[in-house]
Write a protein that holds these residues in place. Structure first.
Motif, PDB file in Angstrom:
ATOM      1  N   SER A  69      23.118  45.395  40.338  1.00 23.25           N
ATOM      2  CA  SER A  69      22.652  45.039  41.676  1.00 23.25           C
ATOM      3  C   SER A  69      23.801  44.767  42.635  1.00 23.25           C
ATOM      4  N   ILE A  70      23.640  45.254  43.843  1.00 19.38           N
ATOM      5  CA  ILE A  70      24.528  44.906  44.956  1.00 19.38           C
ATOM      6  C   ILE A  70      23.766  43.911  45.808  1.00 19.38           C
ATOM      7  N   VAL A  71      24.288  42.691  45.932  1.00 22.39           N
ATOM      8  CA  VAL A  71      23.569  41.660  46.684  1.00 22.39           C
ATOM      9  C   VAL A  71      24.296  41.196  47.936  1.00 22.39           C
ATOM     10  N   CYS A  72      25.555  41.594  48.108  1.00 20.38           N
ATOM     11  CA  CYS A  72      26.313  41.060  49.235  1.00 20.38           C
ATOM     12  C   CYS A  72      27.469  41.978  49.594  1.00 20.38           C
ATOM     13  N   ILE A  73      27.669  42.135  50.900  1.00 20.68           N
ATOM     14  CA  ILE A  73      28.840  42.842  51.431  1.00 20.68           C
ATOM     15  C   ILE A  73      29.414  41.947  52.525  1.00 20.68           C
ATOM     16  N   VAL A  74      30.700  41.636  52.418  1.00 22.75           N
ATOM     17  CA  VAL A  74      31.371  40.810  53.430  1.00 22.75           C
ATOM     18  C   VAL A  74      32.622  41.550  53.898  1.00 22.75           C
ATOM     19  N   VAL A  75      32.730  41.734  55.205  1.00 20.95           N
ATOM     20  CA  VAL A  75      33.922  42.345  55.795  1.00 20.95           C
ATOM     21  C   VAL A  75      34.519  41.339  56.770  1.00 20.95           C
ATOM     22  N   ARG A  76      35.806  41.060  56.617  1.00 22.24           N
ATOM     23  CA  ARG A  76      36.468  40.124  57.528  1.00 22.24           C
ATOM     24  C   ARG A  76      36.427  40.687  58.954  1.00 22.24           C
ATOM     25  N   PRO A  77      36.294  39.822  59.964  1.00 25.77           N
ATOM     26  CA  PRO A  77      36.079  40.284  61.339  1.00 25.77           C
ATOM     27  C   PRO A  77      37.058  41.356  61.826  1.00 25.77           C
ATOM     28  N   GLN A  78      38.336  41.217  61.510  1.00 29.98           N
ATOM     29  CA  GLN A  78      39.318  42.169  62.038  1.00 29.98           C
ATOM     30  C   GLN A  78      39.191  43.562  61.432  1.00 29.98           C
ATOM     31  N   PHE A  79      38.371  43.716  60.377  1.00 28.93           N
ATOM     32  CA  PHE A  79      38.205  45.018  59.734  1.00 28.93           C
ATOM     33  C   PHE A  79      36.812  45.603  59.940  1.00 28.93           C
ATOM     34  N   HIS A  87      22.171  37.866  37.486  1.00 28.80           N
ATOM     35  CA  HIS A  87      21.738  37.180  38.708  1.00 28.80           C
ATOM     36  C   HIS A  87      20.448  36.414  38.421  1.00 28.80           C
ATOM     37  N   HIS A  88      20.582  35.120  38.204  1.00 29.16           N
ATOM     38  CA  HIS A  88      19.440  34.275  37.852  1.00 29.16           C
ATOM     39  C   HIS A  88      18.281  34.425  38.840  1.00 29.16           C
ATOM     40  N   ARG A  89      18.574  34.357  40.150  1.00 28.52           N
ATOM     41  CA  ARG A  89      17.485  34.424  41.143  1.00 28.52           C
ATOM     42  C   ARG A  89      16.812  35.788  41.169  1.00 28.52           C
ATOM     43  N   LEU A  90      17.547  36.867  40.925  1.00 29.23           N
ATOM     44  CA  LEU A  90      16.908  38.187  40.878  1.00 29.23           C
ATOM     45  C   LEU A  90      16.032  38.327  39.644  1.00 29.23           C
ATOM     46  N   THR A  91      16.513  37.801  38.539  1.00 28.01           N
ATOM     47  CA  THR A  91      15.757  37.878  37.297  1.00 28.01           C
ATOM     48  C   THR A  91      14.426  37.145  37.419  1.00 28.01           C
ATOM     49  N   ALA A 146      37.707  23.931  55.669  1.00 31.36           N
ATOM     50  CA  ALA A 146      37.852  23.630  54.244  1.00 31.36           C
ATOM     51  C   ALA A 146      36.650  22.885  53.673  1.00 31.36           C
ATOM     52  N   ASP A 147      35.977  22.054  54.494  1.00 34.36           N
ATOM     53  CA  ASP A 147      34.837  21.294  53.990  1.00 34.36           C
ATOM     54  C   ASP A 147      33.501  21.964  54.317  1.00 34.36           C
ATOM     55  N   GLY A 148      33.558  23.183  54.870  1.00 34.78           N
ATOM     56  CA  GLY A 148      32.338  23.902  55.214  1.00 34.78           C
ATOM     57  C   GLY A 148      31.629  24.445  53.991  1.00 34.78           C
ATOM     58  N   ARG A 149      30.324  24.615  54.124  1.00 35.86           N
ATOM     59  CA  ARG A 149      29.526  25.188  53.030  1.00 35.86           C
ATOM     60  C   ARG A 149      29.676  26.697  53.039  1.00 35.86           C
ATOM     61  N   ALA A 150      29.691  27.284  51.883  1.00 32.47           N
ATOM     62  CA  ALA A 150      29.739  28.735  51.750  1.00 32.47           C
ATOM     63  C   ALA A 150      28.953  29.129  50.513  1.00 32.47           C
ATOM     64  N   CYS A 151      28.449  30.336  50.521  1.00 30.27           N
ATOM     65  CA  CYS A 151      27.653  30.829  49.398  1.00 30.27           C
ATOM     66  C   CYS A 151      28.532  31.199  48.208  1.00 30.27           C
ATOM     67  N   TRP A 152      29.719  31.718  48.467  1.00 30.67           N
ATOM     68  CA  TRP A 152      30.640  32.169  47.431  1.00 30.67           C
ATOM     69  C   TRP A 152      29.996  33.194  46.497  1.00 30.67           C
ATOM     70  N   CYS A 153      28.965  33.891  46.989  1.00 29.59           N
ATOM     71  CA  CYS A 153      28.255  34.909  46.191  1.00 29.59           C
ATOM     72  C   CYS A 153      27.714  34.335  44.890  1.00 29.59           C
ATOM     73  N   LEU A 154      27.307  33.077  44.940  1.00 27.20           N
ATOM     74  CA  LEU A 154      26.736  32.431  43.762  1.00 27.20           C
ATOM     75  C   LEU A 154      25.238  32.162  43.913  1.00 27.20           C
ATOM     76  N   SER A 155      24.693  32.278  45.124  1.00 29.01           N
ATOM     77  CA  SER A 155      23.301  31.887  45.334  1.00 29.01           C
ATOM     78  C   SER A 155      22.329  32.719  44.510  1.00 29.01           C
ATOM     79  N   TYR A 156      22.626  33.984  44.274  1.00 32.08           N
ATOM     80  CA  TYR A 156      21.759  34.803  43.430  1.00 32.08           C
ATOM     81  C   TYR A 156      22.088  34.651  41.949  1.00 32.08           C
TER      82      TYR A 156
END
Length: 195
Positions: free
Chosen positions: A107-117, A88-92, A27-37
């Motif tokens: 733009s497609i900047v991220c693909i995430v698939v949960r491990p079991q899939f 996407h601020h960083r792409l611009t 819960a306290d881990g860092r994640a990108c949340w697809c916001l970095s771009y």
């Protein structure tokens, strides 16, 4: 056995599924949340946990879902970030991923698939859903920035940008090698027209 996969735009009512896919293990881990771009660096550094998910959801609330979400029998399975490049601020402002012309690409900047899939064709299904969504939204062209693994295996932790082979399998073509790298590998700007 083929999975019963549904892929839909990540509208506000689907954000519980988006959160299940993008949340870090702790819960306290860092994640990108697809916001970095999408956000300027200072704003991105301030985003954590529920606030970050709420910020991503705001794109859907404002009328343009920020991607597509896949489910298998109702269980959240994968995510693909797809939206207008101008959102996407960083792409611009990128110095390493060029703007090649004035076409209003998405733009497609991220693909995430949960491990079991993983290893079941889920990334391709997500890309097909992203193509359908962008086409329905009136995008004339899709752009992506995958790596060319040159026969090597890409770590799942660094595979979020996709591979040139994956994108080629759904009709993308290489346009130009970029100055950007991921996992030490060359990233390519690839495009697919959306007739």
């Amino acid at each position: 056995m083929e999975l019963d996969v549904e892929v839909h735009p990540a509208t506000a009512d689907r954000f519980e599924a988006v959160g299940a896919i993008l949340a870090p293990k702790s819960a306290d881990g860092r994640a990108c949340w697809c916001l970095s771009y999408r956000l300027p660096n200072a704003e991105f550094r301030e985003m954590h946990g529920p606030a970050a998910l709420a910020r991503l959801r705001r794109f859907a609330d404002e009328g343009t879902p920020p991607g597509v979400v896949a489910t298998v029998d109702g269980e959240p399975a994968g995510w693909c970030s797809v939206a207008p490049r101008t959102s996407h601020h960083r792409l611009t402002h990128s110095r390493t991923i060029p703007v090649v012309d004035d076409v209003p690409v998405w733009s497609i900047v991220c693909i995430v698939v949960r491990p079991q899939f993983r290893r079941q064709g889920m990334a391709r299904r997500l890309l097909e859903g992203a193509i359908d969504y962008a086409r329905a939204a009136g995008a004339p062209m899709l752009e992506a920035y995958p790596v060319d693994p040159e026969g090597a295996r890409v770590s799942p932790a660094l595979a979020y940008v996709g591979t040139t082979g994956l994108f080629a399998s759904v009709g993308f073509e290489r346009i130009v090698a970029t100055d950007s790298k991921s996992a030490g590998l060359q990233r390519w700007l690839m495009r697919r027209e959306l007739p």
